[in-house]
Design a protein around this motif. Structure first.
Motif, mmCIF file in Angstrom:
data_model
loop_
_atom_site.group_PDB
_atom_site.id
_atom_site.type_symbol
_atom_site.label_atom_id
_atom_site.label_comp_id
_atom_site.label_asym_id
_atom_site.label_seq_id
_atom_site.Cartn_x
_atom_site.Cartn_y
_atom_site.Cartn_z
ATOM 1 N N THR A 103 -8.200 0.551 0.982
ATOM 2 C CA THR A 103 -6.601 0.872 1.102
ATOM 3 C C THR A 103 -7.080 1.926 2.532
ATOM 4 O O THR A 103 -8.420 2.128 2.330
ATOM 5 C CB THR A 103 -6.002 1.679 0.611
ATOM 6 O OG1 THR A 103 -6.804 2.838 0.140
ATOM 7 C CG2 THR A 103 -5.493 0.708 -0.730
ATOM 8 N N PRO A 104 -6.594 1.779 4.035
ATOM 9 C CA PRO A 104 -7.137 2.774 4.749
ATOM 10 C C PRO A 104 -6.944 4.051 4.424
ATOM 11 O O PRO A 104 -8.243 5.132 5.297
ATOM 12 C CB PRO A 104 -6.484 2.632 5.542
ATOM 13 C CG PRO A 104 -4.983 2.300 5.042
ATOM 14 C CD PRO A 104 -5.125 1.797 3.449
ATOM 15 N N ALA B 53 -7.138 -4.442 -2.995
ATOM 16 C CA ALA B 53 -7.154 -3.188 -2.660
ATOM 17 C C ALA B 53 -7.085 -1.451 -3.727
ATOM 18 O O ALA B 53 -7.393 -0.983 -3.098
ATOM 19 C CB ALA B 53 -5.532 -3.039 -3.280
ATOM 20 N N TYR B 54 -7.923 -2.095 -4.136
ATOM 21 C CA TYR B 54 -8.744 -0.624 -5.565
ATOM 22 C C TYR B 54 -7.971 0.018 -5.891
ATOM 23 O O TYR B 54 -8.047 0.689 -5.939
ATOM 24 C CB TYR B 54 -9.771 -0.316 -4.702
ATOM 25 C CG TYR B 54 -11.396 -0.905 -4.570
ATOM 26 C CD1 TYR B 54 -12.381 -0.800 -4.779
ATOM 27 C CD2 TYR B 54 -11.386 -2.309 -3.535
ATOM 28 C CE1 TYR B 54 -13.606 -1.514 -5.045
ATOM 29 C CE2 TYR B 54 -12.925 -2.645 -2.622
ATOM 30 C CZ TYR B 54 -13.875 -2.318 -3.535
ATOM 31 O OH TYR B 54 -14.640 -3.021 -3.543
ATOM 32 N N ALA C 25 0.687 1.221 -7.865
ATOM 33 C CA ALA C 25 1.269 0.143 -6.469
ATOM 34 C C ALA C 25 1.623 0.758 -4.953
ATOM 35 O O ALA C 25 1.646 0.250 -4.331
ATOM 36 C CB ALA C 25 3.073 0.032 -7.217
ATOM 37 N N GLN C 26 1.166 2.170 -5.129
ATOM 38 C CA GLN C 26 1.081 2.935 -3.265
ATOM 39 C C GLN C 26 -0.016 2.385 -3.099
ATOM 40 O O GLN C 26 0.118 1.924 -1.931
ATOM 41 C CB GLN C 26 1.456 4.137 -4.000
ATOM 42 C CG GLN C 26 1.767 4.814 -2.676
ATOM 43 C CD GLN C 26 2.972 4.243 -1.975
ATOM 44 O OE1 GLN C 26 3.873 4.156 -2.478
ATOM 45 N NE2 GLN C 26 2.401 3.585 -0.388
ATOM 46 N N PHE D 15 -2.534 -1.123 1.516
ATOM 47 C CA PHE D 15 -3.255 -2.327 1.602
ATOM 48 C C PHE D 15 -2.608 -3.206 1.567
ATOM 49 O O PHE D 15 -2.941 -3.731 3.114
ATOM 50 C CB PHE D 15 -4.276 -2.752 -0.183
ATOM 51 C CG PHE D 15 -4.627 -4.262 0.035
ATOM 52 C CD1 PHE D 15 -5.639 -4.278 0.870
ATOM 53 C CD2 PHE D 15 -3.809 -5.478 -0.127
ATOM 54 C CE1 PHE D 15 -6.254 -5.330 0.327
ATOM 55 C CE2 PHE D 15 -4.736 -6.556 0.175
ATOM 56 C CZ PHE D 15 -5.336 -6.229 0.203
ATOM 57 N N GLY D 16 -1.658 -3.032 1.216
ATOM 58 C CA GLY D 16 -0.719 -4.372 2.245
ATOM 59 C C GLY D 16 0.086 -4.369 2.960
ATOM 60 O O GLY D 16 -0.288 -5.000 4.574
#
Length: 613
Positions: A140-141, A198-199, A213-214, A219-220
């Motif tokens: 994710t960023p 997503a890790y 989930a967050q 990531f999405g």
């Protein structure tokens, strides 16, 4: 302009810049995390997928006057009880090589007056040129945000690009966002995402399951900036395996993605293949054959607890989700039949394999090469002339010479020095000419360079290997130079007690080392980059076809403490940068050219192919 009633774009268009999740958190049916994958025939079918914060009412895709209903798919996380709502619309009957506009909405879409819209282009038919890109290990960023809940601060909602409450701004990892932007810069037809998406469930430092989930949502919403405009084709990596979520821990991955069919009952969505032009792309689930255990496990010493709602018992320290052999050989049988059919087809030239774990990696801070993959699949790659293997897993870039066959007993036990069979791939040349005939041998690329933090990708680094090269941004091992050492995992390595932490567990390192005679080049300047592939089908039957490969890297993006080139306890006088305690740099969107090389092979329409033995 969109032609009325068709959705067909008459000229190539750029999708609207709507990169993030657009709906309110309480707007149940508002589409977010929009992404595309290929249908079974990429010339005429795509799948549009998305998620929403809650259950959507009449979720659908509109292309011109066509309205395609979406199928709902959900799962409830075992540890947190959080429900993920996803939707998948199969869009077929499209024209080859055409660009379409589409919109995604639902009756309870908070943006129904201005629904999410973008464009995509179908694959060309026949012997046509095209471009694709690839990297793995994106993350994710802002992977630090999930840890904020663990440290007692208040976790914020998804906030991809701005500072994070309770976390210093410099701790953000914007490189994952820049990597998505790099894909758009090169405008490929599609992108290959080589595992570890997503890790959400990290290995030894897994966030609270309530955050999983967050993290997936972040990531999405990040990849939507590209994946809504062109198909992103993933393979599962070790970090997609989550404790309790599905038969192989892949429920989250499988809920979010609809992938081309593999025709194997009980195993859809785990491996698959698709064709574009004269190339077949074979996408594999490496955890099925790899020796290493790099899925989710509880490092301890405390057990992993559930949120109160699911009521599941604690998971004891030392518990691991080791799934090797889960298909009972079904994947390997499918692989062989798929490769055999490809080489019997005179209209197919190239075979590209995508798998997360590495058969050929000498990364000093990574997991290393895996004997399970070498023994199970490399003989098939040799027999059916697989041209290119793309992996992730180790957070670096490395290129092999073309390899075929293997050297037995070429390794040594990392602890005792005994001779060990690592089935070391044998290079067919060690001259780094820049042009390689892949009908003579397979080139392996390690591309775990998306946006995840550099350094170990699942195992501890004990400094077994040291190359002795000065850091000039690359390492070559062609004629006249000594090969570096590579670590190899030769047996199952499930977690063992950690002597440093009472009651804790760790994963052992690779148990053998070998001289990496197969390794041609590594990027030691940075662990971030993107590979760009331009396929040229050639101009005449019986002639030559080529793929030009360019690798671009983001120099200086390593975070503080990144261990890109280890100086450990090995032999040699390695002076490379990034020994595990550096000051680090900052995320950057400046991707510069590292190297260019070309793969060539005879076209299949003028050559009688024979099975290699």
């Amino acid at each position: 302009m969109i032609a009325a009633g068709t959705g067909l774009i008459t000229a190539t268009a750029t999708a609207p810049a709507r990169a993030g999740a657009r709906g309110r958190p309480d707007a149940d049916g508002t589409p977010e995390q929009v992404h595309l994958t290929w249908g079974d025939d990429p010339t005429q079918a795509v799948v549009v997928s998305w998620a929403s914060p809650g259950q959507a009412e009449r979720p659908r895709v509109r292309i011109g006057q066509r309205v395609i209903a979406a199928a709902q798919r959900t799962y409830a996380d075992t540890r947190s009880g959080a429900v993920t709502w996803t939707y998948h619309a199969r869009v077929d009957g499209l024209r080859p090589g055409a660009t379409y506009g589409y919109a995604v909405t639902a009756d309870n879409d908070a943006n129904a007056a201005d629904p999410f819209s973008a464009t995509f282009t179908t694959a060309p038919r026949g012997r046509a040129a095209f471009r694709f890109t690839s990297f793995g290990d994106l993350a994710t960023p802002n992977p630090a945000w999930a840890s904020s809940r663990m440290s007692g601060t208040v976790a914020p909602p998804s906030d991809m690009y701005r500072g994070i409450r309770g976390v210093a701004p410099q701790e953000e990892n914007r490189q994952a966002a820049y990597a998505v932007g790099a894909v758009e810069t090169f405008q490929p037809l599609f992108h290959l995402l080589n595992g570890d998406l997503a890790y959400a469930a990290r290995s030894s430092d897994a966030p609270n399951p309530a955050d999983w989930a967050q993290v997936w949502r972040d990531f999405g919403n990040n990849v939507q900036a590209s994946a809504a405009n062109r198909p992103w084709l993933p393979v599962p990596g070790n970090h997609e395996i989550e404790l309790g979520n599905g038969d192989q821990g892949l429920a989250s991955f499988q809920t979010r993605y609809t992938l081309p069919s593999n025709g194997t009952d009980g195993f859809e969505g785990r491996w698959y293949a698709f064709r574009v032009g004269t190339a077949l792309f074979v996408c594999l689930s490496g955890d099925d054959v790899a020796y290493q255990d790099a899925g989710a496990f509880v490092a301890g010493p405390a057990p992993l607890l559930s949120d109160p709602a699911p009521g599941n018992p604690p998971v004891p320290a030392g518990t691991s989700r080791y799934v090797r052999g889960y298909s009972g050989g079904a994947q390997t049988r499918w692989l062989e039949s798929t490769l055999a059919a490809a080489r019997a087809d005179a209209s197919l030239d190239w075979v590209v394999v995508q798998v997360h774990q590495c058969a050929c990696s000498s990364a000093p801070d990574g997991n290393g090469s895996d004997l399970g993959i070498r023994r199970e699949w490399l003989p098939l790659f040799d027999a059916y002339e697989v041209d290119l293997v793309l992996s992730g897993h180790d957070h670096e870039y490395e290129r092999s010479f073309p390899v075929r066959g293997f050297d037995a007993d070429a390794g040594t036990d990392a602890a005792g020095g005994a001779v060990t069979d690592t089935s070391r791939p044998r290079p067919v040349t060690t001259v780094d000419s820049g042009v390689f005939d892949t009908s003579q041998g397979t080139v392996h690329l390690v591309l775990g360079c998306g946006g995840s933090a550099t350094g170990p990708a699942g195992h501890e680094n004990t400094g077994h290997e040291n190359t002795g090269h000065e850091n000039t941004g690359h390492e070559n091992t062609g004629a006249g130079s000594s090969p570096r050492l590579a670590r190899v995992i030769t047996r199952p390595d499930t977690p063992v007690p950690d002597p440093r932490v009472p009651g804790g567990y760790r994963r052992p390192d690779a148990d053998a080392v070998e001289a990496a005679t197969w390794s041609a080049r590594r990027d030691t300047a940075t662990g971030y980059g993107i590979a760009v592939f331009d396929v040229n089908p050639g101009s005449e039957a019986g002639g030559q076809t080529s793929i030009t490969v360019r690798y671009y890297h983001a120099v200086g993006a390593e975070p503080a403490g990144a261990g890109l080139v280890g100086t450990g306890a090995g032999t040699g006088a390695g002076t490379g940068a990034g020994t595990g305690g550096g000051t680090g740099g900052a995320p950057t969107d400046d991707y510069t050219l590292f190297e260019t090389f070309t793969l060539v092979r005879p076209r299949s329409d003028g050559r009688r192919w024979h099975l290699k033995t």
